[in-house]
Design a protein around this motif. Structure first.
Motif, short mmCIF file in Angstrom:
data_model
loop_
_atom_site.label_atom_id
_atom_site.label_comp_id
_atom_site.label_asym_id
_atom_site.label_seq_id
_atom_site.Cartn_x
_atom_site.Cartn_y
_atom_site.Cartn_z
N VAL A 57 -8.58 -4.22 8.19
CA VAL A 57 -7.99 -3.60 6.82
C VAL A 57 -6.98 -2.40 7.35
O VAL A 57 -7.30 -2.01 8.17
N PHE A 58 -6.48 -1.97 6.23
CA PHE A 58 -5.81 -0.81 6.15
C PHE A 58 -5.80 -0.15 4.82
O PHE A 58 -5.62 -0.83 3.51
N ARG A 59 -5.39 1.11 4.68
CA ARG A 59 -5.52 1.81 3.32
C ARG A 59 -3.97 1.84 3.03
O ARG A 59 -3.13 2.35 3.93
N ARG A 60 -3.82 1.77 1.76
CA ARG A 60 -2.13 1.89 0.97
C ARG A 60 -2.70 2.37 -0.48
O ARG A 60 -3.33 1.64 -1.27
N ASP A 61 -2.28 3.51 -0.90
CA ASP A 61 -2.42 3.95 -2.42
C ASP A 61 -3.66 4.04 -3.01
O ASP A 61 -3.75 3.49 -4.23
N GLY A 62 -4.68 4.31 -2.15
CA GLY A 62 -6.10 4.43 -2.41
C GLY A 62 -6.68 2.81 -2.41
O GLY A 62 -7.95 2.87 -3.02
N ILE A 66 -7.88 -0.85 -0.37
CA ILE A 66 -8.14 -1.32 1.03
C ILE A 66 -7.52 -2.68 0.87
O ILE A 66 -7.68 -3.56 0.04
N TYR A 67 -6.23 -3.04 1.92
CA TYR A 67 -5.82 -4.38 2.00
C TYR A 67 -6.10 -5.11 3.27
O TYR A 67 -6.58 -4.25 4.29
N ALA A 68 -6.43 -6.27 3.43
CA ALA A 68 -6.79 -7.25 4.47
C ALA A 68 -5.47 -6.98 5.47
O ALA A 68 -4.35 -7.16 4.85
N ALA A 69 -5.71 -6.85 6.66
CA ALA A 69 -4.47 -6.78 7.68
C ALA A 69 -3.91 -8.29 7.72
O ALA A 69 -5.04 -9.20 7.97
N SER A 70 -2.84 -8.68 7.50
CA SER A 70 -2.44 -10.01 7.72
C SER A 70 -0.84 -9.96 8.23
O SER A 70 -0.18 -9.21 7.98
N PRO A 71 -0.13 -11.09 8.41
CA PRO A 71 1.03 -11.25 8.91
C PRO A 71 2.02 -11.11 7.83
O PRO A 71 3.15 -11.20 7.90
N TYR A 72 1.36 -11.18 6.44
CA TYR A 72 2.12 -11.46 5.14
C TYR A 72 2.67 -9.89 4.86
O TYR A 72 3.42 -9.77 3.68
N VAL A 73 1.96 -8.81 5.42
CA VAL A 73 2.10 -7.46 4.76
C VAL A 73 2.70 -6.64 6.04
O VAL A 73 2.10 -6.43 6.83
N GLU A 74 3.82 -5.90 5.71
CA GLU A 74 4.34 -5.00 6.75
C GLU A 74 3.87 -3.56 6.58
O GLU A 74 4.11 -3.14 5.41
N LEU A 101 3.31 0.30 6.55
CA LEU A 101 3.93 1.58 6.72
C LEU A 101 3.45 2.45 7.86
O LEU A 101 2.39 2.38 8.17
N PRO A 102 4.37 3.44 8.39
CA PRO A 102 3.89 4.33 9.24
C PRO A 102 2.52 5.01 8.76
O PRO A 102 2.70 5.56 7.63
N GLY A 103 1.56 4.92 9.66
CA GLY A 103 0.40 5.75 9.31
C GLY A 103 -0.64 4.89 8.67
O GLY A 103 -1.94 5.50 8.53
N GLU A 104 -0.16 3.69 8.30
CA GLU A 104 -1.37 2.69 7.96
C GLU A 104 -1.93 1.93 8.96
O GLU A 104 -1.63 0.73 9.11
#
Length: 306
Positions: free
Chosen positions: A220-225, A227-235, A237-240
């Motif tokens: 997973v990765f964090r964005r805007d508070g 937790i999202y699953a890492a996947s080929p559908y999500v690009e 951002l730097p630091g994520e």
């Protein structure tokens, strides 16, 4: 002299179940071409069980339809196909990718791109192509404030639009299902249920769910508070930077806008306990599409979103 009969009282789940079955039977009797929307999520899984109780041993008097963004969790798609096949019902899949290929929708690009809003056009096209006059789904009033003010039978005009200021009264469980040609209604049999009710019903009925609803290790990765699953559908951002965490998902949606929660709840009973203690709604905690603006859900619903 025999003892007086003790009146049977229904539990709150029995009452909710009876209301939902009544609504399903009402729409099957009143409309010619209803359809049941099925995402593979917990609410629509409950609807499938309610439909079984309402219409078995016969088949459902309507097909099952999924609006497929093409960016869904693979575990959910596998479950969708298997569960509908087990029931022996007809599955209609309306594809957002096909809408894009036909020029009916424009795919977004960039790190915050999502196909969630593109579902609206695909849904409206599928309703028109199949001449569906009523679409049942698992939306609940406790999810979001726009859904809280919508009727159980929600009238949509011939453009698929919803006018929150022009809703029909629903008194004493009497529903108005009359429409003109080209119009349709959205129907919410579990509108009065809460997330906890849904999970308690799942526990009572011992319903199978996609594995993402229970704690599992995932990249997973964090964005805007969130937790999202890492996947080929999500690009990203730097630091994520991705990392492994024990997570589960409270709701099913497009992978680009559906967040998870850190959790160790690996069984239905453990999830029930966790939900009973939470004070944040599932959409408020895990759906980025509802954070676009204060009226994000209502804005989408006005133009045809479910």
């Amino acid at each position: 002299m025999s003892a007086p009969a003790v009146p049977r009282t229904l539990s709150h789940l029995d009452e909710l179940e009876a209301e939902a079955i009544h609504i399903m039977r009402e729409i099957a009797a009143e409309r010619e071409r209803p359809v049941l929307l099925f995402s593979g999520g917990k609410d629509s899984i409950v609807l499938l069980r309610l439909a079984e109780k309402a219409f078995r041993p016969g088949g459902f008097p309507f097909p099952v339809m999924h609006i497929d963004t093409g960016h869904n969790f693979p575990e959910v798609i596998e479950f969708r196909d298997r569960r509908v096949a087990e029931l022996g019902e007809r599955l209609v899949v309306a594809s957002v990718q096909e809408s894009i290929d036909k020029g009916r929708a424009v795919d977004q690009t960039g790190p915050r791109a999502s196909r969630n809003q593109l579902q609206t056009g695909t849904l409206l096209d599928a309703i028109e192509e199949n001449a569906f006059d009523a679409a049942m789904g698992g939306a609940r009033r406790d999810e979001e404030k726009a859904r809280a003010k919508e009727r159980i039978f929600s009238f949509r005009d011939d453009f698929g639009q919803w006018n929150p200021r022009a809703q029909r009264p629903e008194l004493w469980n009497l529903y108005n299902a009359r429409i003109r040609k080209g119009e349709h209604i959205r129907v919410f049999p579990i509108s009065n249920w809460t997330e906890l009710d849904v999970w308690q019903y799942i526990a009572r009925e011992q319903l199978e769910l996609p594995s993402i609803y229970f704690s599992h290790d995932r990249e997973v990765f964090r964005r805007d508070g969130m937790i999202y699953a890492a996947s080929p559908y999500v690009e990203r951002l730097p630091g994520e930077d991705p990392f492994i965490a024990s997570v589960r998902f409270r709701t099913v949606g497009d992978m680009t806008c559906t967040g998870g929660v850190e959790s160790r709840a690996a069984t239905i009973d453990e999830v029930v306990t966790e939900i009973a203690a939470t004070r944040v709604t599932e959409r408020g905690e895990t759906r980025a599409d509802d954070r676009v603006s204060e009226a994000a859900m209502e804005d989408r619903k006005r133009v045809g979103y479910f």
